[in-house]
Design a protein around this motif. Sequence first.
Motif, PDB file in Angstrom:
ATOM      1  N   SER A  45       0.844  -1.190   0.000  1.00 10.76           N
ATOM      2  CA  SER A  45       0.000   0.000   0.000  1.00 10.76           C
ATOM      3  C   SER A  45       0.881   1.241   0.000  1.00 10.76           C
ATOM      4  CB  SER A  45      -0.933   0.006   1.214  1.00 10.76           C
ATOM      5  OG  SER A  45      -0.201   0.057   2.409  1.00 10.76           O
ATOM      6  N   ASN A  46       0.297   2.345  -0.352  1.00 11.61           N
ATOM      7  CA  ASN A  46       1.037   3.602  -0.401  1.00 11.61           C
ATOM      8  C   ASN A  46       0.912   4.418   0.877  1.00 11.61           C
ATOM      9  OD1 ASN A  46       2.046   3.344  -3.064  1.00 11.61           O
ATOM     10  ND2 ASN A  46       0.011   3.805  -3.839  1.00 11.61           N
ATOM     11  N   ASP A  47       0.078   3.961   1.801  1.00 20.51           N
ATOM     12  CA  ASP A  47      -0.157   4.707   3.029  1.00 20.51           C
ATOM     13  C   ASP A  47      -0.135   3.768   4.222  1.00 20.51           C
ATOM     14  OD1 ASP A  47      -0.893   7.326   1.777  1.00 20.51           O
ATOM     15  OD2 ASP A  47      -2.503   6.087   0.940  1.00 20.51           O
ATOM     16  N   ALA A  48       0.128   4.328   5.386  1.00 18.43           N
ATOM     17  CA  ALA A  48       0.070   3.580   6.634  1.00 18.43           C
ATOM     18  C   ALA A  48      -0.956   4.237   7.548  1.00 18.43           C
ATOM     19  CB  ALA A  48       1.442   3.560   7.312  1.00 18.43           C
ATOM     20  N   VAL A  65       0.439  -0.027  13.992  1.00 24.47           N
ATOM     21  CA  VAL A  65       0.648   0.474  12.639  1.00 24.47           C
ATOM     22  C   VAL A  65       0.215  -0.603  11.657  1.00 24.47           C
ATOM     23  CG1 VAL A  65       2.357   1.319  10.983  1.00 24.47           C
ATOM     24  CG2 VAL A  65       2.597   1.880  13.406  1.00 24.47           C
ATOM     25  N   ASP A  66      -0.486  -0.202  10.615  1.00 26.68           N
ATOM     26  CA  ASP A  66      -0.940  -1.144   9.591  1.00 26.68           C
ATOM     27  C   ASP A  66      -0.899  -0.440   8.244  1.00 26.68           C
ATOM     28  OD1 ASP A  66      -1.934  -3.410   8.372  1.00 26.68           O
ATOM     29  OD2 ASP A  66      -3.888  -3.343   9.335  1.00 26.68           O
ATOM     30  N   GLY A  67      -0.871  -1.205   7.182  1.00 26.50           N
ATOM     31  CA  GLY A  67      -0.965  -0.639   5.847  1.00 26.50           C
ATOM     32  C   GLY A  67      -2.408  -0.297   5.521  1.00 26.50           C
ATOM     33  N   SER A  68      -2.594   0.663   4.678  1.00 24.03           N
ATOM     34  CA  SER A  68      -3.951   1.051   4.293  1.00 24.03           C
ATOM     35  C   SER A  68      -4.558   0.016   3.353  1.00 24.03           C
ATOM     36  CB  SER A  68      -3.943   2.427   3.630  1.00 24.03           C
ATOM     37  OG  SER A  68      -3.243   2.371   2.407  1.00 24.03           O
ATOM     38  N   GLU A  69      -5.838   0.146   3.113  1.00 24.96           N
ATOM     39  CA  GLU A  69      -6.572  -0.691   2.158  1.00 24.96           C
ATOM     40  C   GLU A  69      -6.486  -2.182   2.480  1.00 24.96           C
ATOM     41  OE1 GLU A  69      -4.879   0.481  -1.552  1.00 24.96           O
ATOM     42  OE2 GLU A  69      -5.667   2.511  -1.411  1.00 24.96           O
ATOM     43  N   GLY A  70      -6.475  -2.517   3.752  1.00 27.59           N
ATOM     44  CA  GLY A  70      -6.525  -3.932   4.127  1.00 27.59           C
ATOM     45  C   GLY A  70      -5.332  -4.436   4.899  1.00 27.59           C
ATOM     46  N   GLY A  71      -4.164  -3.900   4.650  1.00 28.09           N
ATOM     47  CA  GLY A  71      -2.960  -4.226   5.407  1.00 28.09           C
ATOM     48  C   GLY A  71      -2.803  -5.681   5.801  1.00 28.09           C
ATOM     49  N   TYR A  72      -2.734  -5.926   7.136  1.00 29.05           N
ATOM     50  CA  TYR A  72      -2.529  -7.276   7.655  1.00 29.05           C
ATOM     51  C   TYR A  72      -3.595  -8.244   7.168  1.00 29.05           C
ATOM     52  CZ  TYR A  72       0.882  -5.577  11.125  1.00 29.05           C
ATOM     53  OH  TYR A  72       1.961  -5.035  11.756  1.00 29.05           O
ATOM     54  N   THR A  73      -4.836  -7.781   7.065  1.00 23.89           N
ATOM     55  CA  THR A  73      -5.928  -8.659   6.644  1.00 23.89           C
ATOM     56  C   THR A  73      -5.698  -9.178   5.234  1.00 23.89           C
ATOM     57  OG1 THR A  73      -7.454  -7.451   8.067  1.00 23.89           O
ATOM     58  CG2 THR A  73      -8.426  -8.811   6.332  1.00 23.89           C
ATOM     59  N   MET A  78      -3.618 -13.879   1.705  1.00 27.27           N
ATOM     60  CA  MET A  78      -2.626 -14.493   0.812  1.00 27.27           C
ATOM     61  C   MET A  78      -2.034 -15.749   1.462  1.00 27.27           C
ATOM     62  SD  MET A  78       0.658 -12.567  -0.794  1.00 27.27           S
ATOM     63  CE  MET A  78       1.760 -13.348  -1.956  1.00 27.27           C
ATOM     64  N   VAL A  79      -1.735 -15.664   2.756  1.00 26.31           N
ATOM     65  CA  VAL A  79      -1.187 -16.824   3.474  1.00 26.31           C
ATOM     66  C   VAL A  79      -2.215 -17.940   3.489  1.00 26.31           C
ATOM     67  CG1 VAL A  79      -0.440 -17.690   5.733  1.00 26.31           C
ATOM     68  CG2 VAL A  79       0.397 -15.483   4.909  1.00 26.31           C
ATOM     69  N   LYS A  80      -3.448 -17.629   3.838  1.00 25.56           N
ATOM     70  CA  LYS A  80      -4.483 -18.654   3.918  1.00 25.56           C
ATOM     71  C   LYS A  80      -4.709 -19.345   2.573  1.00 25.56           C
ATOM     72  CE  LYS A  80      -6.829 -16.661   7.840  1.00 25.56           C
ATOM     73  NZ  LYS A  80      -8.038 -16.009   8.376  1.00 25.56           N
ATOM     74  N   ALA A  81      -4.636 -18.601   1.487  1.00 24.86           N
ATOM     75  CA  ALA A  81      -4.794 -19.190   0.158  1.00 24.86           C
ATOM     76  C   ALA A  81      -3.671 -20.191  -0.136  1.00 24.86           C
ATOM     77  CB  ALA A  81      -4.824 -18.098  -0.905  1.00 24.86           C
ATOM     78  N   LYS A  82      -2.480 -19.922   0.379  1.00 22.42           N
ATOM     79  CA  LYS A  82      -1.351 -20.837   0.164  1.00 22.42           C
ATOM     80  C   LYS A  82      -1.463 -22.095   1.003  1.00 22.42           C
ATOM     81  CE  LYS A  82       2.017 -17.233  -0.999  1.00 22.42           C
ATOM     82  NZ  LYS A  82       3.274 -16.581  -0.566  1.00 22.42           N
ATOM     83  N   LEU A  83      -2.202 -22.033   2.091  1.00 25.67           N
ATOM     84  CA  LEU A  83      -2.333 -23.180   2.997  1.00 25.67           C
ATOM     85  C   LEU A  83      -3.422 -24.156   2.554  1.00 25.67           C
ATOM     86  CD1 LEU A  83      -1.984 -21.330   6.417  1.00 25.67           C
ATOM     87  CD2 LEU A  83      -0.252 -22.728   5.243  1.00 25.67           C
ATOM     88  N   VAL A  84      -4.228 -23.775   1.600  1.00 27.10           N
ATOM     89  CA  VAL A  84      -5.332 -24.644   1.144  1.00 27.10           C
ATOM     90  C   VAL A  84      -4.817 -25.748   0.252  1.00 27.10           C
ATOM     91  CG1 VAL A  84      -7.488 -24.708  -0.138  1.00 27.10           C
ATOM     92  CG2 VAL A  84      -6.970 -22.776   1.327  1.00 27.10           C
TER      93      VAL A  84
END
Length: 84
Positions: A45-48, A65-73, A78-84
């Motif tokens: 993201s471009n903002d925090a 602190v998190d990234g904008s537009e979804g950040g950690y979520t 992406m991680v969960k998709a790799k675990l399937v």
Amino acid sequence: MSDTLVIDGKINTVISGNDTQRLKLLRALDILEKEGEIIYGVHISNDAIMSCYVRDLVDGHVHFVDGSEGGYTKAAMMVKAKLV
């Protein structure tokens, strides 16, 4: 610059950097993932965003602190998709 939080044994971090630094980091993470050392997710993201939890104004506060537009979520998705 970075802000890091460990939850349930997982590293959650927000890192600022330029495009060259980001690509270098992603290449290193890709290698570690291919070697089976890690599974990672990323959201660029471009903002925090900084939030504060305040118990008292002297020393009882925590910054998040998190990234904008979804950040950690978004990175977690992406991680969960790799675990399937």
